[in-house]
Design a protein around this motif. Structure first.
Motif, PDB file in Angstrom:
ATOM      1  N   LEU A 621      70.215  56.959 -34.349  1.00  0.00           N
ATOM      2  CA  LEU A 621      70.913  55.689 -34.579  1.00  0.00           C
ATOM      3  C   LEU A 621      71.836  55.844 -35.778  1.00  0.00           C
ATOM      4  O   LEU A 621      71.394  56.149 -36.882  1.00  0.00           O
ATOM      5  N   GLN A 622      73.123  55.618 -35.553  1.00  0.00           N
ATOM      6  CA  GLN A 622      74.098  55.714 -36.636  1.00  0.00           C
ATOM      7  C   GLN A 622      74.328  54.325 -37.221  1.00  0.00           C
ATOM      8  O   GLN A 622      74.798  53.429 -36.532  1.00  0.00           O
ATOM      9  N   GLN A 646      59.551  54.857 -31.453  1.00  0.00           N
ATOM     10  CA  GLN A 646      58.919  55.551 -32.559  1.00  0.00           C
ATOM     11  C   GLN A 646      59.982  56.117 -33.483  1.00  0.00           C
ATOM     12  O   GLN A 646      61.031  56.571 -33.037  1.00  0.00           O
ATOM     13  N   ASN A 647      59.677  56.091 -34.777  1.00  0.00           N
ATOM     14  CA  ASN A 647      60.552  56.708 -35.758  1.00  0.00           C
ATOM     15  C   ASN A 647      60.261  58.198 -35.834  1.00  0.00           C
ATOM     16  O   ASN A 647      59.126  58.644 -35.639  1.00  0.00           O
ATOM     17  N   VAL A 648      61.295  58.986 -36.105  1.00  0.00           N
ATOM     18  CA  VAL A 648      61.158  60.428 -36.255  1.00  0.00           C
ATOM     19  C   VAL A 648      61.457  60.776 -37.700  1.00  0.00           C
ATOM     20  O   VAL A 648      62.556  60.510 -38.191  1.00  0.00           O
ATOM     21  N   LEU A 658      57.233  64.080 -37.860  1.00  0.00           N
ATOM     22  CA  LEU A 658      56.186  63.092 -37.674  1.00  0.00           C
ATOM     23  C   LEU A 658      56.762  61.926 -36.896  1.00  0.00           C
ATOM     24  O   LEU A 658      57.913  61.533 -37.103  1.00  0.00           O
ATOM     25  N   MET A 659      55.972  61.358 -35.989  1.00  0.00           N
ATOM     26  CA  MET A 659      56.420  60.233 -35.183  1.00  0.00           C
ATOM     27  C   MET A 659      55.447  59.081 -35.346  1.00  0.00           C
ATOM     28  O   MET A 659      54.234  59.268 -35.191  1.00  0.00           O
ATOM     29  N   PHE A 660      55.989  57.940 -35.679  1.00  0.00           N
ATOM     30  CA  PHE A 660      55.170  56.757 -35.869  1.00  0.00           C
ATOM     31  C   PHE A 660      56.052  55.534 -35.680  1.00  0.00           C
ATOM     32  O   PHE A 660      57.277  55.638 -35.629  1.00  0.00           O
ATOM     33  N   SER A 661      55.413  54.369 -35.564  1.00  0.00           N
ATOM     34  CA  SER A 661      56.144  53.112 -35.403  1.00  0.00           C
ATOM     35  C   SER A 661      55.878  52.236 -36.611  1.00  0.00           C
ATOM     36  O   SER A 661      54.790  51.672 -36.751  1.00  0.00           O
ATOM     37  N   VAL A 678      74.277  56.162 -42.527  1.00  0.00           N
ATOM     38  CA  VAL A 678      72.875  56.570 -42.586  1.00  0.00           C
ATOM     39  C   VAL A 678      72.379  56.709 -41.152  1.00  0.00           C
ATOM     40  O   VAL A 678      72.726  55.904 -40.283  1.00  0.00           O
ATOM     41  N   TYR A 679      71.552  57.751 -40.897  1.00  0.00           N
ATOM     42  CA  TYR A 679      71.033  58.003 -39.558  1.00  0.00           C
ATOM     43  C   TYR A 679      69.522  57.778 -39.523  1.00  0.00           C
ATOM     44  O   TYR A 679      68.804  58.175 -40.439  1.00  0.00           O
ATOM     45  N   PHE A 680      69.054  57.147 -38.427  1.00  0.00           N
ATOM     46  CA  PHE A 680      67.634  56.942 -38.171  1.00  0.00           C
ATOM     47  C   PHE A 680      67.307  57.548 -36.808  1.00  0.00           C
ATOM     48  O   PHE A 680      67.630  56.955 -35.771  1.00  0.00           O
ATOM     49  N   PRO A 681      66.657  58.703 -36.752  1.00  0.00           N
ATOM     50  CA  PRO A 681      66.251  59.248 -35.451  1.00  0.00           C
ATOM     51  C   PRO A 681      65.071  58.451 -34.890  1.00  0.00           C
ATOM     52  O   PRO A 681      64.102  58.162 -35.593  1.00  0.00           O
ATOM     53  N   ILE A 682      65.159  58.095 -33.603  1.00  0.00           N
ATOM     54  CA  ILE A 682      64.079  57.379 -32.941  1.00  0.00           C
ATOM     55  C   ILE A 682      63.855  57.971 -31.556  1.00  0.00           C
ATOM     56  O   ILE A 682      64.730  58.674 -31.017  1.00  0.00           O
TER      57      ILE A 682
END
Length: 844
Positions: A621-622, A646-648, A658-661, A678-682
């Motif tokens: 996610l950008q 889940q967040n990466v 690590l993967m969690f919510s 900012v980037y959020f991998p999910i």
């Protein structure tokens, strides 16, 4: 578009002391008033003029009017022409009082025709969106046509998708719509309207697209002299809300010319410029030496032009958009134009005045004082003895004159005392140029009493992809007798909310300042410390992002005023508004220029996401942060927790993830007037639309945004049906166990079981129609299998008198979309197969 030339007919010219001049149209149209101009040149007293229209066959009465005229005056009288007129007429004019005369002339008949117009809410659409349109027709006097229309919608292959037969509305404007399937035929779709013997087409584009966030414009001089040394230009890139874009530019210039009588275009590459950095104002300046193209210019140069194309790559997202402009060449820098006030005839012995203007070669006024000689050649003809004045074409003599800095040679303008009207165009305007998303906006409209007002307010970005959907002044202008003498006022005001927030505290930050309720240090874009600073809370999350804000019609009251209150959408963009008004008495009025209001915040966050993703795949996610305030900010960006994904999070060395919510946050630093990412991998876990909500908070500003991301299941969709017929006995309950087997390879979470019970065999098709009857999708075979039940159900409901309006609308949309989808698999020979032209032969 109908064009009518009004031919002036000279009925009588007297040379005695008492004389008059009467001018009238040569043709009469049913429903259009017949205007007659009467000039009393000289008379002993007032003159009463009577005009009458009669039929040419038996002199039956049609219409009559009269007026009284003073000496040395010009006025008009108007004859009412009934709509039922179907033949030529004879005009009889008599004068009494200071002058006595009778004149007769024959007036030819011309059937009254209309001009059709089609308006759509946008010029380009995505799959699944709805095409909204309006159809109306105008007579030549801008009065509305109230008859029926036949409207047809065709796909790019020419297939008829939907039709509206004999439709109309009390206002004269018919509004319709059509929902697009999720897999329509891409390309240009055509809306065709016919009525009263004429037709009109409007083309819209159906495509896969993302609205551009900025626009690229190339600025060039309007012309270039062949003896110049260089061509200077500017490339400008601005976001839809008006702020400059930061990025790099690549420029290419090509010389074009027509190579044959069919105007086939050829070109030669001239120059390419690479890696030009945009300046802080969003502009990049460039120079093209004329020496690089002078040798390639052909004579004459009038048929050649240079096209400069610029590709701008935005630094923030690496998105590239293009813009282009062309420039012509000339050997001369100025030209002289005869103004319309210069008459094309003269009478020997009487003064003849020339009105001319000296301009630049592109028609703009000159900017420096000039002196020149206007050379005029006289052509003479032998005079023929006649009681009427002889008219000769041609100018008079040589004149030496001075030219003003505006280029105007003759500045004399006379407005006659008997001028009937000054045309005033309808205007649309906002009382402010900017407002915050979510603000209540009041639109005030003033028009003639009991008028229908049709409004369109759309995101300006959509017009960057495709224009031509709106009604413009250029379309209306060719209509003869066009008058826009009624003013429609259009205001937009904002209802402002109150409330303030203050906070105090201290802190330190590398490269900026920070305020809050604690201490800490920010270095290189991240905040560290024992206590977070005070962050301004997000009062409202933006989540409404339409491409068309308003597509509505309203009826004004007896005072002609109307107030419309609406909420400004959440998109950070410019909204362009247009409107037209129809009235049974005064006819049609159009806003001649669009108004604009910008939805803007000086601190906001935006998301860049794909249209859809597959469950289980990793998505970055950008998050883009824009700071247009005059201070640097330390910003906390939060991706809110959602069990649907889940967040990466990767370890420092990047070897593990690590993967969690849970809610995830990042600290960043953004300079005043700058932006950052900012980037959020999910990894999405749930199917269907999931919501991505991000907030950005600093000590002085905050913003939040929620967008929808479509998550599709992995694998291939399959459907199974288990029919069960129960014979019901009213005295005993009926019970049965039904086994629903699922394949071993079923994708987890994608299975669904629906149960419906109906009192007839067709009943299961009717219950929860939008869930139980799937839209016809897939290949050609799958589509026709899903489309057939929709057709059968519609026929059953119609014959059993159970066809409610709601059910009719649902089934009609399903069948339209299924029909459109099936046409994607039509082969060139007209047959159909599972995969169209990819198959070796057709199946039906």
């Amino acid at each position: 578009m109908l064009h009518i030339v009004i031919i002036v007919t000279l009925l009588s010219v007297g040379h005695a002391k008492s004389s008059y001049l009467i001018l009238a149209p040569k043709q009469v149209q049913p429903g259009v008033n017949f205007e007659i101009s009467v000039t009393v040149l000289n008379a002993s007293s007032n003159v009463t003029v009577k005009a009458k229209l009669v039929t040419t066959i038996n002199s039956s009465f049609i219409s009559q009017t009269s007026g009284t005229f003073n000496r040395e005056s010009t006025n008009q009288i108007s004859l009412h022409v009934p709509d039922s007129l179907e033949q030529a007429c004879k005009l009889i004019i008599t004068g009494t009082g200071g002058l006595s005369f009778t004149e007769e002339t024959y007036i030819s008949y011309r059937a009254r025709t209309v001009s059709l117009f089609i308006q759509t809410d946008k010029g380009i659409y995505k799959a699944g969106q709805t095409i909204n349109f309006r159809v109306f027709a105008l007579y030549t006097d801008l009065q509305m046509y109230y008859g029926p229309f036949d409207i047809y919608m065709h796909d790019p292959k020419g297939n008829l998708i939907k039709q509206w037969r004999h439709v109309s509305h009390d206002s004269g404007v018919y509004s319709g719509s059509m929902a697009m399937t999720d897999n329509p035929v891409l390309g240009d779709w055509t809306i065709k309207a016919t009525s009263h013997g004429v037709s009109s087409n409007r083309t819209v584009t159906v495509d896969q697209y993302v609205l551009p966030k900025f626009e690229v414009t190339v600025h060039l001089p309007s012309y270039v002299l062949t003896n110049a040394s260089q061509v200077q230009g500017i490339v400008e890139a601005k976001y839809s809300y008006g702020k400059p874009v930061s990025g790099n530019v690549e420029i290419e210039a090509n010389l074009y010319w027509a190579c044959n009588s069919w105007n086939d275009q050829r070109y030669i590459p001239i120059i390419r410029l690479h890696n030009i950095t945009m300046e802080s104002d969003g502009k990049a300046r460039f120079v093209i030496p004329i020496a690089t193209l002078r040798a390639r210019l052909l004579l004459p140069v009038g048929d050649q032009y240079m096209v400069v194309k610029a590709n701008v790559t935005e630094t923030l997202t690496d998105i590239t958009l293009s813009g282009s402009e062309e420039v012509t060449f000339s050997d001369q820098s100025k030209k002289i134009l005869f103004l319309p006030a210069t008459k094309t005839t003269f009478k020997p012995g009487l003064p003849y005045k020339v009105h001319a203007q000296l301009t630049e070669i592109d028609g703009t006024p000159i900017t420096t004082y000039a002196q020149g000689i206007l050379k005029i050649t006289v052509f003479s003809n032998e005079t023929i003895l006649s009681p009427l004045p002889q008219l000769f074409y041609g100018p008079i003599k040589h004149i030496r004159l001075n030219v003003s800095t505006a280029g105007i040679i003759s500045e004399l303008i006379d407005i006659p005392d008997n001028a009937l009207k000054i045309l005033i165009q309808v205007s649309i305007r906002f009382n402010q140029s900017k407002a915050k998303p979510g603000d209540n906006v009041t639109i005030s409209v003033a028009a003639d009493p009991t008028s229908y007002i049709y409004m369109l307010v759309a995101d300006e970005s959509s017009s960057h992809l495709r224009e031509g959907n709106d009604i413009t002044e250029e379309q209306i202008k060719p209509l003869p007798y066009s008058q826009t003498g009624r003013i429609m006022d259009f205001f937009i005001t904002r209802i402002k909310g109150g409330g303030t927030m203050t906070g105090t505290g201290t802190g330190t930050s590398t490269g900026g300042t920070m305020t809050g309720t604690g201490t800490g240090t920010s270095t290189g874009g991240s905040f560290t410390g024992n206590t977070h600073p005070f962050y301004k809370p997000v009062k409202r999350t933006r989540k409404r992002f339409p491409e068309t804000w308003m597509w509505s019609s309203h009826l004004t009251g007896i005072d002609g005023h109307l107030n419309i209150t609406a909420v400004l959408p959440d998109t950070i963009t410019a909204w362009v508004a247009s409107a037209f008004v129809v009235n049974k008495r005064s006819g049609f009025s159009l806003s001649t220029s669009a108004a604009k209001i910008v939805g803007f915040k000086d601190f906001f966050v935006s998301l860049s996401m794909p249209y859809s993703v597959i469950r289980g795949e990793e998505v970055a996610l950008q998050v883009n942060l824009f700071n247009y305030q005059n201070k640097n900010m330390s910003v906390l960006i939060i991706l809110k927790n959602n069990d649907d994904f889940q967040n990466v999070v990767r370890t420092v060395n990047g070897t593990q993830q690590l993967m969690f919510s849970k809610t995830q946050s990042e600290n960043t630093f953004v300079l005043a007037g700058e932006s950052t990412t900012v980037y959020f991998p999910i990894v999405p876990r749930s199917l269907g639309p999931i919501y991505i909500e991000v907030t950005a908070q600093s000590s002085v500003a905050s913003d939040g945004v929620r967008r929808e991301l479509l998550v599709e299941p992995e694998g291939v969709l399959q459907e199974y049906n288990t029919p069960v017929i129960l014979q019901v006995n009213h005295s005993h309950p009926v019970q049965r166990n039904v086994s629903v087997p699922l394949p071993l390879s079923v994708v987890n979470g994608s299975q669904k079981i629906r149960v419906s019970i109906m009192g007839d065999l067709v009943g299961p098709t009717l219950h929860n129609l939008d869930q139980l009857i799937r839209l016809p999708t897939g290949c050609g075979e799958q589509t026709i299998v899903k489309l057939a039940p929709d057709v059968y159900v519609a026929n059953y409901l119609k014959k059993s008198n159970q066809y409610s309006q709601d059910m009719k609308e649902k089934l009609t949309v399903y069948m339209e979309k299924g029909y459109q989808n099936e046409l994607r698999y039509q082969r060139t020979d007209g047959s159909f197969s599972a995969f169209g032209n990819s198959d070796s032969y057709g199946n039906m």
